[in-house]
Design an enzyme around this catalytic site. Sequence first.
Site, PDB file in Angstrom:
ATOM      1  N   ARG A  74      83.667  65.554  71.917  1.00  0.00           N
ATOM      2  CA  ARG A  74      84.021  66.565  72.922  1.00  0.00           C
ATOM      3  C   ARG A  74      83.091  66.578  74.120  1.00  0.00           C
ATOM      4  NH1 ARG A  74      86.004  67.818  68.218  1.00  0.00           N
ATOM      5  NH2 ARG A  74      84.017  66.985  67.535  1.00  0.00           N
ATOM      6  N   THR A  75      81.789  66.620  73.866  1.00  0.00           N
ATOM      7  CA  THR A  75      80.854  66.864  74.968  1.00  0.00           C
ATOM      8  C   THR A  75      80.884  65.711  75.972  1.00  0.00           C
ATOM      9  OG1 THR A  75      79.479  68.103  73.436  1.00  0.00           O
ATOM     10  CG2 THR A  75      78.480  67.490  75.535  1.00  0.00           C
ATOM     11  N   LYS A 104      65.368  47.778  72.859  1.00  0.00           N
ATOM     12  CA  LYS A 104      64.235  46.855  73.117  1.00  0.00           C
ATOM     13  C   LYS A 104      62.912  47.612  73.143  1.00  0.00           C
ATOM     14  CE  LYS A 104      67.163  44.033  76.111  1.00  0.00           C
ATOM     15  NZ  LYS A 104      67.396  43.620  77.517  1.00  0.00           N
ATOM     16  N   ARG A 125      72.145  63.452  75.674  1.00  0.00           N
ATOM     17  CA  ARG A 125      72.060  63.941  74.285  1.00  0.00           C
ATOM     18  C   ARG A 125      71.053  63.076  73.549  1.00  0.00           C
ATOM     19  NH1 ARG A 125      77.090  65.475  70.511  1.00  0.00           N
ATOM     20  NH2 ARG A 125      76.905  67.325  71.832  1.00  0.00           N
ATOM     21  N   HIS A 153      71.874  73.561  73.212  1.00  0.00           N
ATOM     22  CA  HIS A 153      73.120  72.912  73.660  1.00  0.00           C
ATOM     23  C   HIS A 153      73.754  73.881  74.664  1.00  0.00           C
ATOM     24  CE1 HIS A 153      76.655  70.580  73.832  1.00  0.00           C
ATOM     25  NE2 HIS A 153      76.911  70.387  72.542  1.00  0.00           N
TER      26      HIS A 153
HETATM   27  C1  NCD Z   1      77.901  70.267  68.202  1.00  0.00           C
HETATM   28  C2  NCD Z   1      76.609  69.527  68.446  1.00  0.00           C
HETATM   29  O1  NCD Z   1      76.590  68.338  68.747  1.00  0.00           O
HETATM   30  O2  NCD Z   1      75.579  70.208  68.363  1.00  0.00           O
HETATM   31  N1  NCD Z   1      79.037  69.561  68.629  1.00  0.00           N
HETATM   32  C3  NCD Z   1      79.523  69.784  69.894  1.00  0.00           C
HETATM   33  O3  NCD Z   1      78.916  69.416  70.861  1.00  0.00           O
HETATM   34  N2  NCD Z   1      80.670  70.470  70.009  1.00  0.00           N
HETATM   35  C4  NCD Z   1      78.061  70.842  66.850  1.00  0.00           C
HETATM   36  C5  NCD Z   1      77.904  69.958  65.652  1.00  0.00           C
HETATM   37  O4  NCD Z   1      77.697  68.749  65.752  1.00  0.00           O
HETATM   38  O5  NCD Z   1      78.023  70.485  64.548  1.00  0.00           O
END
Ligand code: NCD
Length: 326
Positions: A74-75, A104, A125, A153
């Site tokens: 999703r993100t 590397k 991320r 997040h």
């Molecule tokens: C979440 C995350 O990556 O923290 N996912 C997301 O971005 N919707 C939640 C999760 O992984 O459980």
Amino acid sequence: MTEIVHKEAAVPVKSHLGEFSGRDLITLEDYTVEEIERLLTMAEGYAEMLAQGERSSSLTHRILATLFHEPSTRTRLSFESAMQRLGGGVISVANAPASSSVAKGESLPDTVRIISNYADAIVLRHPEKGAAKQAADASLVPIINAGDGTGHHPTQALVDLYTIKEEKGHLAGLKVALVGDLRYGRTVHSLAGALGRFRAELVLVAPPELSMPGEIVSALRAAGTPIWETQDLWEVAPEVDVLYVTRIQRERFADPWDYEQLRGCYRVDLELVAHARREVIIMHPLPRVDEIDPQLDGYDGAAYFRQSANGLPVRMALLAMMLGGQ
Ligand code: NCD
């Protein structure tokens, strides 16, 4: 065309929409409540625009980089779609540890410093808490934290605020239960603080091993947010307006046996919902494993797929405000 403003500029040029120009988004504390409200209002406009099949070209010639060291559906894809829906371009590293120079031995600051020459903002991320801040210190362009380990997040919290407001009409005074892995789940770390700032009441539902970090609870209490902590989801269900369910974060456990003991500790199903308020909504940042019964998917109050769809207009609003387009 608005000039691209890099963080090096002494005084970032601020158009009425580009008020986030040159600013990172590491935690939601980086923005005021008023700024978040403006972003949510702007996201409503984008949702309408998308529903009417219209497109924007406000970020033509801008480039967004996505740099993901952890899995994402999703993100990353909603950020990339948002940028393209605004007419911008995307460069993407989906599995940085395998497909970039991280393999590397390149350091995060070096990788980010390089990518910041190729893009106008970077969505990052990373598995380490604090990585987004470390990246921001090395980057020439804004860093958007798309999850830093068990830290924060913030863009998921924006999506969550938008969803609650859309479903319930307001945030202040609502009773929101955060359920599941409150220890390792970064989405609830960001959302708890945000809900407190928007004057919601919090119910924290977790087994002792997965309770919300003490510093987050203390900060909320110090800010005057009403909080009730319990392990009993059945006791909470009839009392709340929102059930925000989370996945037990398997990848954060050192010992898989510990995960197996906690897996399935809460399950939201038709029976639990029958015991809850009639207007309750069920949210989840997704992915779900076994904490929400798929039989609930057809229930009106099951808001989790609408919530994930909201990722698009909310991230469009964020990018437009950061990169100065209209
Ligand atoms: C979440 C995350 O990556 O923290 N996912 C997301 O971005 N919707 C939640 C999760 O992984 O459980």
